[in-house]
Design a protein around this motif. Structure first.
Motif, PDB file in Angstrom:
ATOM      1  N   SER A  66       0.823  -1.205   0.000  1.00 32.19           N
ATOM      2  CA  SER A  66       0.000   0.000   0.000  1.00 32.19           C
ATOM      3  C   SER A  66       0.859   1.256   0.000  1.00 32.19           C
ATOM      4  O   SER A  66       0.527   2.238  -0.693  1.00 32.19           O
ATOM      5  CB  SER A  66      -0.935   0.000   1.216  1.00 32.19           C
ATOM      6  N   TYR A  67       1.956   1.256   0.757  1.00 25.49           N
ATOM      7  CA  TYR A  67       2.858   2.411   0.735  1.00 25.49           C
ATOM      8  C   TYR A  67       3.460   2.596  -0.662  1.00 25.49           C
ATOM      9  O   TYR A  67       3.621   3.729  -1.143  1.00 25.49           O
ATOM     10  CB  TYR A  67       3.969   2.245   1.767  1.00 25.49           C
ATOM     11  N   ILE A  68       3.808   1.492  -1.314  1.00 24.51           N
ATOM     12  CA  ILE A  68       4.329   1.570  -2.684  1.00 24.51           C
ATOM     13  C   ILE A  68       3.282   2.185  -3.604  1.00 24.51           C
ATOM     14  O   ILE A  68       3.591   3.054  -4.441  1.00 24.51           O
ATOM     15  CB  ILE A  68       4.739   0.171  -3.194  1.00 24.51           C
ATOM     16  N   ALA A  69       2.021   1.749  -3.452  1.00 26.36           N
ATOM     17  CA  ALA A  69       0.944   2.284  -4.279  1.00 26.36           C
ATOM     18  C   ALA A  69       0.774   3.785  -4.062  1.00 26.36           C
ATOM     19  O   ALA A  69       0.545   4.535  -5.020  1.00 26.36           O
ATOM     20  CB  ALA A  69      -0.361   1.555  -3.964  1.00 26.36           C
ATOM     21  N   VAL A  70       0.874   4.248  -2.819  1.00 25.58           N
ATOM     22  CA  VAL A  70       0.744   5.676  -2.514  1.00 25.58           C
ATOM     23  C   VAL A  70       1.815   6.474  -3.252  1.00 25.58           C
ATOM     24  O   VAL A  70       1.532   7.510  -3.879  1.00 25.58           O
ATOM     25  CB  VAL A  70       0.837   5.928  -0.997  1.00 25.58           C
ATOM     26  N   VAL A  71       3.058   5.991  -3.200  1.00 22.91           N
ATOM     27  CA  VAL A  71       4.160   6.686  -3.869  1.00 22.91           C
ATOM     28  C   VAL A  71       3.932   6.734  -5.379  1.00 22.91           C
ATOM     29  O   VAL A  71       4.087   7.791  -6.020  1.00 22.91           O
ATOM     30  CB  VAL A  71       5.507   6.000  -3.556  1.00 22.91           C
ATOM     31  N   VAL A  72       3.550   5.599  -5.956  1.00 17.43           N
ATOM     32  CA  VAL A  72       3.307   5.531  -7.399  1.00 17.43           C
ATOM     33  C   VAL A  72       2.192   6.492  -7.810  1.00 17.43           C
ATOM     34  O   VAL A  72       2.322   7.243  -8.796  1.00 17.43           O
ATOM     35  CB  VAL A  72       2.940   4.089  -7.816  1.00 17.43           C
ATOM     36  N   LEU A  73       1.108   6.516  -7.046  1.00 19.24           N
ATOM     37  CA  LEU A  73      -0.031   7.367  -7.395  1.00 19.24           C
ATOM     38  C   LEU A  73       0.271   8.848  -7.164  1.00 19.24           C
ATOM     39  O   LEU A  73      -0.245   9.706  -7.899  1.00 19.24           O
ATOM     40  CB  LEU A  73      -1.250   6.944  -6.585  1.00 19.24           C
ATOM     41  N   MET A  74       1.101   9.165  -6.177  1.00 17.06           N
ATOM     42  CA  MET A  74       1.504  10.562  -5.983  1.00 17.06           C
ATOM     43  C   MET A  74       2.289  11.063  -7.191  1.00 17.06           C
ATOM     44  O   MET A  74       2.135  12.220  -7.615  1.00 17.06           O
ATOM     45  CB  MET A  74       2.328  10.695  -4.705  1.00 17.06           C
ATOM     46  N   VAL A  75       3.144  10.197  -7.736  1.00 21.26           N
ATOM     47  CA  VAL A  75       3.897  10.572  -8.942  1.00 21.26           C
ATOM     48  C   VAL A  75       2.946  10.781 -10.112  1.00 21.26           C
ATOM     49  O   VAL A  75       3.075  11.754 -10.872  1.00 21.26           O
ATOM     50  CB  VAL A  75       4.945   9.479  -9.282  1.00 21.26           C
ATOM     51  N   ILE A  76       1.969   9.872 -10.268  1.00 17.78           N
ATOM     52  CA  ILE A  76       1.005   9.995 -11.357  1.00 17.78           C
ATOM     53  C   ILE A  76       0.181  11.276 -11.219  1.00 17.78           C
ATOM     54  O   ILE A  76      -0.053  11.993 -12.209  1.00 17.78           O
ATOM     55  CB  ILE A  76       0.070   8.763 -11.386  1.00 17.78           C
ATOM     56  N   ILE A  77      -0.250  11.587 -10.000  1.00 19.04           N
ATOM     57  CA  ILE A  77      -1.022  12.811  -9.754  1.00 19.04           C
ATOM     58  C   ILE A  77      -0.203  14.044 -10.107  1.00 19.04           C
ATOM     59  O   ILE A  77      -0.692  14.989 -10.736  1.00 19.04           O
ATOM     60  CB  ILE A  77      -1.489  12.869  -8.289  1.00 19.04           C
ATOM     61  N   ALA A  78       1.091  14.053  -9.718  1.00 15.17           N
ATOM     62  CA  ALA A  78       1.973  15.184 -10.022  1.00 15.17           C
ATOM     63  C   ALA A  78       2.134  15.366 -11.526  1.00 15.17           C
ATOM     64  O   ALA A  78       2.120  16.495 -12.041  1.00 15.17           O
ATOM     65  CB  ALA A  78       3.332  14.973  -9.364  1.00 15.17           C
ATOM     66  N   ILE A  79       2.259  14.259 -12.247  1.00 13.60           N
ATOM     67  CA  ILE A  79       2.399  14.330 -13.711  1.00 13.60           C
ATOM     68  C   ILE A  79       1.131  14.895 -14.338  1.00 13.60           C
ATOM     69  O   ILE A  79       1.192  15.767 -15.224  1.00 13.60           O
ATOM     70  CB  ILE A  79       2.716  12.935 -14.290  1.00 13.60           C
ATOM     71  N   PHE A  80      -0.031  14.420 -13.889  1.00 18.80           N
ATOM     72  CA  PHE A  80      -1.295  14.904 -14.434  1.00 18.80           C
ATOM     73  C   PHE A  80      -1.490  16.389 -14.150  1.00 18.80           C
ATOM     74  O   PHE A  80      -2.053  17.114 -14.985  1.00 18.80           O
ATOM     75  CB  PHE A  80      -2.463  14.095 -13.862  1.00 18.80           C
ATOM     76  N   ARG A  81      -1.058  16.836 -12.994  1.00 21.44           N
ATOM     77  CA  ARG A  81      -1.198  18.258 -12.662  1.00 21.44           C
ATOM     78  C   ARG A  81      -0.308  19.119 -13.551  1.00 21.44           C
ATOM     79  O   ARG A  81      -0.653  20.270 -13.870  1.00 21.44           O
ATOM     80  CB  ARG A  81      -0.857  18.489 -11.190  1.00 21.44           C
ATOM     81  N   LYS A  82       0.856  18.589 -13.933  1.00 19.85           N
ATOM     82  CA  LYS A  82       1.741  19.317 -14.838  1.00 19.85           C
ATOM     83  C   LYS A  82       1.133  19.394 -16.234  1.00 19.85           C
ATOM     84  O   LYS A  82       1.189  20.424 -16.907  1.00 19.85           O
ATOM     85  CB  LYS A  82       3.103  18.634 -14.900  1.00 19.85           C
ATOM     86  N   LEU A  83       0.558  18.270 -16.684  1.00 13.79           N
ATOM     87  CA  LEU A  83      -0.006  18.215 -18.027  1.00 13.79           C
ATOM     88  C   LEU A  83      -1.334  18.955 -18.131  1.00 13.79           C
ATOM     89  O   LEU A  83      -1.633  19.585 -19.151  1.00 13.79           O
ATOM     90  CB  LEU A  83      -0.205  16.753 -18.443  1.00 13.79           C
ATOM     91  N   SER A  84      -2.133  18.855 -17.056  1.00  6.21           N
ATOM     92  CA  SER A  84      -3.446  19.497 -17.063  1.00  6.21           C
ATOM     93  C   SER A  84      -3.728  20.099 -15.689  1.00  6.21           C
ATOM     94  O   SER A  84      -4.232  19.398 -14.792  1.00  6.21           O
ATOM     95  CB  SER A  84      -4.531  18.471 -17.428  1.00  6.21           C
ATOM     96  N   PRO A  85      -3.392  21.380 -15.480  1.00  3.15           N
ATOM     97  CA  PRO A  85      -3.611  22.020 -14.176  1.00  3.15           C
ATOM     98  C   PRO A  85      -5.074  21.947 -13.759  1.00  3.15           C
ATOM     99  O   PRO A  85      -5.974  22.062 -14.600  1.00  3.15           O
ATOM    100  CB  PRO A  85      -3.195  23.485 -14.431  1.00  3.15           C
ATOM    101  N   PRO A  86      -5.336  21.710 -12.465  1.00  4.90           N
ATOM    102  CA  PRO A  86      -6.724  21.612 -11.985  1.00  4.90           C
ATOM    103  C   PRO A  86      -7.455  22.941 -12.116  1.00  4.90           C
ATOM    104  O   PRO A  86      -6.826  24.006 -12.123  1.00  4.90           O
ATOM    105  CB  PRO A  86      -6.552  21.202 -10.514  1.00  4.90           C
ATOM    106  N   PRO A  87      -8.787  22.920 -12.233  1.00  2.00           N
ATOM    107  CA  PRO A  87      -9.553  24.167 -12.353  1.00  2.00           C
ATOM    108  C   PRO A  87      -9.441  25.014 -11.086  1.00  2.00           C
ATOM    109  O   PRO A  87      -9.246  24.496  -9.988  1.00  2.00           O
ATOM    110  CB  PRO A  87     -10.989  23.673 -12.559  1.00  2.00           C
ATOM    111  N   VAL A  88      -9.567  26.302 -11.270  1.00  2.25           N
ATOM    112  CA  VAL A  88      -9.485  27.235 -10.144  1.00  2.25           C
ATOM    113  C   VAL A  88     -10.750  27.110  -9.300  1.00  2.25           C
ATOM    114  O   VAL A  88     -11.872  27.113  -9.815  1.00  2.25           O
ATOM    115  CB  VAL A  88      -9.321  28.683 -10.645  1.00  2.25           C
ATOM    116  N   ARG A  89     -10.569  26.971  -7.972  1.00  2.00           N
ATOM    117  CA  ARG A  89     -11.693  26.834  -7.061  1.00  2.00           C
ATOM    118  C   ARG A  89     -11.603  27.858  -5.941  1.00  2.00           C
ATOM    119  O   ARG A  89     -10.513  28.331  -5.604  1.00  2.00           O
ATOM    120  CB  ARG A  89     -11.731  25.437  -6.448  1.00  2.00           C
TER     121      ARG A  89
END
Length: 321
Positions: free
Chosen positions: A43-66
């Motif tokens: 589970s810790y490995i999964a958290v690290v992997v998904l944090m990297v994926i989230i960071a990449i997605f935020r770089k490619l497509s910034p989240p909407p302004v809230r």
């Protein structure tokens, strides 16, 4: 093929393939590392992997302004969703791995776990959803198949089989939690937070057992590996299968499940996810050379029929106007 079709068909099939082969990796780890340590590390490995994926997605497509108020509500929904999904997943995963460690082979564990596909529509009764006759037939077939798979000559369930049955129940809860929260939060973020809570629960369980082990509980129940402190040597010895389960089965496949369920027809998605049981038997036979008796293969066939029957929507004759 449209994007929605890719998400609703390809994603769950890939998830099922990864989960099915992951039973082999779990089987390998069960001989080396205890249940709670295994699930905490994966589970810790999964958290690290998904944090990297989230960071990449935020770089490619910034989240909407809230606004701050919207951010606060989003954080609350994400934490609550991650806690509920992560808790259900932690219970299910630990019972599943404990069952495998108790001697349930990869193929059988895959098919018993698939019982959640029958339990999902059955539990719909709690939400005042009608259960059709085909679903009741599927429930009967699943009971027969479990009898063929699990009941031994003395007409008793093996301890490991019971553990995996509990796992199937909590995977049912997990599916309902995902259905509820995917409409409110981002799927990848939800997956990351659920694995954080799953890791925390497994860590707590491990150290509680370790404390009990210092009191000699492990010697009494003859389960010293569970009641001892984490063995880093064992973790390194099982590094490759743990990485496979952590990165692919946890980080990738469960995220694919969440993305596939969002706004999709649960009937189609769940049928495709149930293919994990087929892939589990195939991978167990090819990689581990595990064999099953004719009686158990018949149980597998009936389980697969029940899984499909429970999810197919049969046409209903309309009343004449």
């Amino acid at each position: 093929m449209k994007n929605n079709q890719v998400r609703q068909i390809v994603f769950p099939v890939l998830a099922a393939l990864i989960w099915g082969t992951a039973f082999v990796a779990q089987d390998m780890c069960a001989d080396i590392i205890d249940t709670f340590t295994f699930n905490a590390v994966r589970s810790y490995i999964a958290v690290v992997v998904l944090m990297v994926i989230i960071a990449i997605f935020r770089k490619l497509s910034p989240p909407p302004v809230r606004t701050e108020a919207e951010k606060k509500v989003a954080r609350k929904d994400l934490l609550l969703g991650g806690f509920c999904c992560g808790t259900a997943l932690a219970i299910a995963s630990n019972f599943q791995q404990a069952g495998i460690a108790a001697g349930v082979d990869a193929g059988k564990a895959g098919f018993i776990t698939a019982l959640y596909v029958v339990l999902v529509p059955l539990c719909g009764i709690l939400f005042k959803r009608k259960v059709s006759l085909p679903v009741w037939i599927a429930v009967g077939l699943s009971v027969i198949s479990l009898y063929l798979l699990c009941i031994k000559g003395d007409f008793t369930l093996a301890f490991g089989d019971l553990l995996v049955l509990v796992c199937a129940l909590f995977f049912t809860v997990h599916i309902y939690c995902i259905d509820h929260f995917t409409t409110k939060v981002d799927g990848i973020q939800l997956s990351c937070v659920q694995f954080f809570f799953a890791a925390v629960w497994a860590t707590i369980a491990k150290f509680v057992c370790a404390l009990l082990g210092t009191a000699g509980i492990g010697d009494v129940v003859n389960a010293s590996s569970i009641f001892s402190m984490p063995d880093w040597g064992a973790i390194l010895a099982a590094a490759l299968p743990i990485l496979y389960v952590g990165v692919f089965s946890s980080g990738v496949a469960y995220t694919l499940q969440i993305l596939a369920q969002k706004g999709s027809n649960p009937t189609v998605v769940t049928i495709l996810l149930s293919l994990e049981s087929v892939f589990a038997v195939i991978s167990g036979a090819i990689i581990l050379q595990q064999t099953m008796t004719g009686r158990e293969y018949l149980g597998c066939v009936l389980m697969f029929v029940a899984v499909i029957l429970a999810q197919i929507e049969f046409p209903i004759k309309k009343k004449a106007e």
